[in-house]
Scaffold this motif. Structure first.
Motif, PDB file in Angstrom:
ATOM      1  N   ALA A 147       0.830  -1.207   0.000  1.00 35.79           N
ATOM      2  CA  ALA A 147       0.000   0.000   0.000  1.00 35.79           C
ATOM      3  C   ALA A 147       0.863   1.256   0.000  1.00 35.79           C
ATOM      4  O   ALA A 147       0.622   2.201  -0.763  1.00 35.79           O
ATOM      5  CB  ALA A 147      -0.933  -0.010   1.209  1.00 35.79           C
ATOM      6  N   PHE A 148       1.869   1.285   0.857  1.00 36.16           N
ATOM      7  CA  PHE A 148       2.733   2.470   0.889  1.00 36.16           C
ATOM      8  C   PHE A 148       3.457   2.650  -0.442  1.00 36.16           C
ATOM      9  O   PHE A 148       3.553   3.755  -0.970  1.00 36.16           O
ATOM     10  CB  PHE A 148       3.759   2.366   2.029  1.00 36.16           C
ATOM     11  CG  PHE A 148       3.265   2.917   3.332  1.00 36.16           C
ATOM     12  CD1 PHE A 148       2.995   2.072   4.397  1.00 36.16           C
ATOM     13  CD2 PHE A 148       3.066   4.278   3.498  1.00 36.16           C
ATOM     14  CE1 PHE A 148       2.537   2.583   5.603  1.00 36.16           C
ATOM     15  CE2 PHE A 148       2.604   4.795   4.707  1.00 36.16           C
ATOM     16  CZ  PHE A 148       2.337   3.935   5.765  1.00 36.16           C
ATOM     17  N   LEU A 149       3.976   1.545  -0.988  1.00 33.46           N
ATOM     18  CA  LEU A 149       4.707   1.654  -2.262  1.00 33.46           C
ATOM     19  C   LEU A 149       3.781   2.129  -3.384  1.00 33.46           C
ATOM     20  O   LEU A 149       4.169   2.938  -4.220  1.00 33.46           O
ATOM     21  CB  LEU A 149       5.375   0.317  -2.602  1.00 33.46           C
ATOM     22  CG  LEU A 149       6.457  -0.103  -1.601  1.00 33.46           C
ATOM     23  CD1 LEU A 149       7.018  -1.484  -1.938  1.00 33.46           C
ATOM     24  CD2 LEU A 149       7.585   0.920  -1.536  1.00 33.46           C
ATOM     25  N   SER A 150       2.520   1.642  -3.387  1.00 28.36           N
ATOM     26  CA  SER A 150       1.542   2.132  -4.374  1.00 28.36           C
ATOM     27  C   SER A 150       1.289   3.617  -4.166  1.00 28.36           C
ATOM     28  O   SER A 150       1.196   4.388  -5.121  1.00 28.36           O
ATOM     29  CB  SER A 150       0.195   1.415  -4.210  1.00 28.36           C
ATOM     30  OG  SER A 150       0.285   0.076  -4.533  1.00 28.36           O
ATOM     31  N   ALA A 151       1.167   4.002  -2.920  1.00 31.21           N
ATOM     32  CA  ALA A 151       0.893   5.410  -2.613  1.00 31.21           C
ATOM     33  C   ALA A 151       2.041   6.293  -3.079  1.00 31.21           C
ATOM     34  O   ALA A 151       1.829   7.356  -3.667  1.00 31.21           O
ATOM     35  CB  ALA A 151       0.668   5.587  -1.109  1.00 31.21           C
ATOM     36  N   PHE A 152       3.284   5.864  -2.834  1.00 31.36           N
ATOM     37  CA  PHE A 152       4.439   6.666  -3.226  1.00 31.36           C
ATOM     38  C   PHE A 152       4.468   6.856  -4.741  1.00 31.36           C
ATOM     39  O   PHE A 152       4.815   7.915  -5.242  1.00 31.36           O
ATOM     40  CB  PHE A 152       5.738   6.030  -2.747  1.00 31.36           C
ATOM     41  CG  PHE A 152       5.871   5.944  -1.252  1.00 31.36           C
ATOM     42  CD1 PHE A 152       6.680   4.992  -0.661  1.00 31.36           C
ATOM     43  CD2 PHE A 152       5.170   6.810  -0.423  1.00 31.36           C
ATOM     44  CE1 PHE A 152       6.803   4.903   0.725  1.00 31.36           C
ATOM     45  CE2 PHE A 152       5.276   6.740   0.964  1.00 31.36           C
ATOM     46  CZ  PHE A 152       6.104   5.782   1.547  1.00 31.36           C
ATOM     47  N   LYS A 153       4.068   5.804  -5.473  1.00 35.09           N
ATOM     48  CA  LYS A 153       4.059   5.911  -6.943  1.00 35.09           C
ATOM     49  C   LYS A 153       2.948   6.838  -7.405  1.00 35.09           C
ATOM     50  O   LYS A 153       3.023   7.423  -8.485  1.00 35.09           O
ATOM     51  CB  LYS A 153       3.826   4.536  -7.565  1.00 35.09           C
ATOM     52  CG  LYS A 153       5.085   3.731  -7.795  1.00 35.09           C
ATOM     53  CD  LYS A 153       4.827   2.555  -8.716  1.00 35.09           C
ATOM     54  CE  LYS A 153       4.900   1.274  -7.938  1.00 35.09           C
ATOM     55  NZ  LYS A 153       4.603   0.076  -8.725  1.00 35.09           N
ATOM     56  N   ALA A 154       1.878   6.943  -6.622  1.00 33.23           N
ATOM     57  CA  ALA A 154       0.688   7.685  -7.059  1.00 33.23           C
ATOM     58  C   ALA A 154       0.598   9.080  -6.463  1.00 33.23           C
ATOM     59  O   ALA A 154      -0.443   9.717  -6.558  1.00 33.23           O
ATOM     60  CB  ALA A 154      -0.563   6.894  -6.666  1.00 33.23           C
ATOM     61  N   LEU A 155       1.671   9.580  -5.876  1.00 32.29           N
ATOM     62  CA  LEU A 155       1.644  10.888  -5.209  1.00 32.29           C
ATOM     63  C   LEU A 155       1.196  12.004  -6.140  1.00 32.29           C
ATOM     64  O   LEU A 155       0.482  12.917  -5.723  1.00 32.29           O
ATOM     65  CB  LEU A 155       3.030  11.234  -4.661  1.00 32.29           C
ATOM     66  CG  LEU A 155       3.423  10.526  -3.369  1.00 32.29           C
ATOM     67  CD1 LEU A 155       4.882  10.787  -3.055  1.00 32.29           C
ATOM     68  CD2 LEU A 155       2.540  10.971  -2.209  1.00 32.29           C
ATOM     69  N   GLU A 156       1.610  11.920  -7.382  1.00 32.93           N
ATOM     70  CA  GLU A 156       1.244  12.979  -8.324  1.00 32.93           C
ATOM     71  C   GLU A 156      -0.258  13.016  -8.545  1.00 32.93           C
ATOM     72  O   GLU A 156      -0.824  14.045  -8.884  1.00 32.93           O
ATOM     73  CB  GLU A 156       1.959  12.771  -9.666  1.00 32.93           C
ATOM     74  CG  GLU A 156       3.475  12.959  -9.604  1.00 32.93           C
ATOM     75  CD  GLU A 156       3.871  14.306  -9.021  1.00 32.93           C
ATOM     76  OE1 GLU A 156       4.790  14.353  -8.177  1.00 32.93           O
ATOM     77  OE2 GLU A 156       3.243  15.322  -9.389  1.00 32.93           O
ATOM     78  N   LYS A 157      -0.929  11.849  -8.375  1.00 36.46           N
ATOM     79  CA  LYS A 157      -2.378  11.788  -8.627  1.00 36.46           C
ATOM     80  C   LYS A 157      -3.187  12.233  -7.412  1.00 36.46           C
ATOM     81  O   LYS A 157      -4.377  12.477  -7.522  1.00 36.46           O
ATOM     82  CB  LYS A 157      -2.794  10.351  -8.955  1.00 36.46           C
ATOM     83  CG  LYS A 157      -2.254   9.845 -10.268  1.00 36.46           C
ATOM     84  CD  LYS A 157      -2.786   8.434 -10.535  1.00 36.46           C
ATOM     85  CE  LYS A 157      -1.900   7.702 -11.529  1.00 36.46           C
ATOM     86  NZ  LYS A 157      -2.170   6.272 -11.556  1.00 36.46           N
ATOM     87  N   PHE A 158      -2.565  12.332  -6.246  1.00 38.65           N
ATOM     88  CA  PHE A 158      -3.319  12.699  -5.047  1.00 38.65           C
ATOM     89  C   PHE A 158      -3.545  14.199  -5.091  1.00 38.65           C
ATOM     90  O   PHE A 158      -2.609  14.994  -5.059  1.00 38.65           O
ATOM     91  CB  PHE A 158      -2.542  12.294  -3.783  1.00 38.65           C
ATOM     92  CG  PHE A 158      -3.202  12.726  -2.505  1.00 38.65           C
ATOM     93  CD1 PHE A 158      -2.552  13.563  -1.618  1.00 38.65           C
ATOM     94  CD2 PHE A 158      -4.482  12.288  -2.191  1.00 38.65           C
ATOM     95  CE1 PHE A 158      -3.164  13.952  -0.439  1.00 38.65           C
ATOM     96  CE2 PHE A 158      -5.101  12.681  -1.011  1.00 38.65           C
ATOM     97  CZ  PHE A 158      -4.437  13.520  -0.136  1.00 38.65           C
ATOM     98  N   GLU A 159      -4.810  14.584  -5.146  1.00 38.27           N
ATOM     99  CA  GLU A 159      -5.130  15.991  -5.366  1.00 38.27           C
ATOM    100  C   GLU A 159      -5.343  16.764  -4.076  1.00 38.27           C
ATOM    101  O   GLU A 159      -5.594  17.955  -4.106  1.00 38.27           O
ATOM    102  CB  GLU A 159      -6.386  16.096  -6.241  1.00 38.27           C
ATOM    103  CG  GLU A 159      -6.157  15.596  -7.666  1.00 38.27           C
ATOM    104  CD  GLU A 159      -7.464  15.409  -8.432  1.00 38.27           C
ATOM    105  OE1 GLU A 159      -8.532  15.779  -7.899  1.00 38.27           O
ATOM    106  OE2 GLU A 159      -7.424  14.883  -9.540  1.00 38.27           O
TER     107      GLU A 159
END
Lengths: 207, 78
Positions: A62-74
């Motif tokens: 979950a953390f690794l997915s989150a780190f990859k998706a940081l740009e998408k977190f608005e």
């Protein structure tokens, strides 16, 4: 989903700064977010999955997915809420890949009724905790095993709503269902779980 | 309202406080005369409580080994 209007739900200035540091790749920011949230996320994963190993794997993924998706977190919700949804999703993926146990049809697990609408097997009371003669850890095991006997589409709804604590709208989005379907399935899952637990806890059952 | 209607159609809305006043009155009236449905409602509520309690108490922190593993994995993946 509409953005929340209060600042508490939207994210604090501190969170905005942390997000900026994460996007800039600051190592200390990653450590800060992992230390702040891993305890709570591990608690969620432990409630959704069978083993400690699976729960820790899910949190790491979950953390690794989150780190990859940081740009998408608005920033339309709290970081903690966003991470919570990611770990719930990671746990769901693990649950779906674990097809060890064949499950029964939900219809087989629901209560039945007579022609006149009365319960075919009238419900009996359950003994209070203290009178059951079952240690808490054994109760947990019984409940966990019963949840695993639920058909997949119904188990997921129960896990996401009652165990992970998402509300109906969040669960619908997570599971790709309508809110109406979430409500119907949740009720049927709870009914089926009740039928599975009844033999252990009802008055007159021997431990 | 029959037992079937109480249990299949109205029970969850009742617990969520979403019944209309007439529906709630009809639901309450049924419960007042039907022991099996009262017991079903209580055991359904207990089922929900037991389900929510699965997994034990919330820990304050994750194990240090897990924290380190996450940070190491991030460095490796880039």
């Amino acid at each position: 989903m509409s953005a929340p209007t209060d600042i508490e739900a939207r994210g604090t200035p501190d969170e905005s700064r942390l997000l900026a540091r994460l996007r800039a790749g600051e190592a200390s920011a990653f450590e800060e977010i992992v230390r702040a949230h891993s305890g709570h996320l591990l608690a969620v994963a432990r409630r959704m999955l069978r083993t400690e190993e699976d729960a820790q794997d899910a949190v790491q993924e979950a953390f690794l997915s989150a780190f990859k998706a940081l740009e998408k977190f608005e920033g339309g919700s709290r970081l903690s809420t966003w991470l919570h949804r990611i770990v719930v999703n990671a746990c769901l993926m693990k649950l779906r890949s674990d097809r060890r146990r064949p499950s029964r049809s939900i219809e087989d697990l629901l209560p039945t009724f007579l022609e006149d609408g009365h319960q075919a097997n009238p419900a009996r009371s359950w003994k209070p905790d203290a009178a059951r003669g079952i240690p808490p850890t054994e109760t947990q095991r019984i409940v966990q095993e019963a949840i695993e006997m639920l058909p997949e589409g119904f188990r997921e709804v129960l896990v996401v709503r009652d165990i992970a604590g998402l509300d109906t709208a969040q669960a619908a989005e997570q599971l790709g269902m309508t809110e109406s379907a979430v409500k119907t399935r949740l009720h049927r899952a709870r009914q089926a779980l009740r039928e599975l637990l009844d033999p252990y806890f009802r008055e007159g059952a021997t431990p | 309202m029959t037992c079937r209607e109480v249990i299949e159609q109205f029970l969850m809305s009742y617990l969520d406080g979403e019944l209309s006043a007439p529906e709630r009155a009809s639901f309450d009236e049924h419960l007042s005369v039907c022991g099996p449905c009262r017991r079903y409602l209580e055991t359904y509520k207990e089922t929900v409580r037991l389900g929510k309690g699965v997994g034990g108490p919330t820990p304050a922190e994750a194990p240090e080994a897990l924290v380190k593993a996450i940070l190491e994995a991030r460095k490796k993946r880039g």
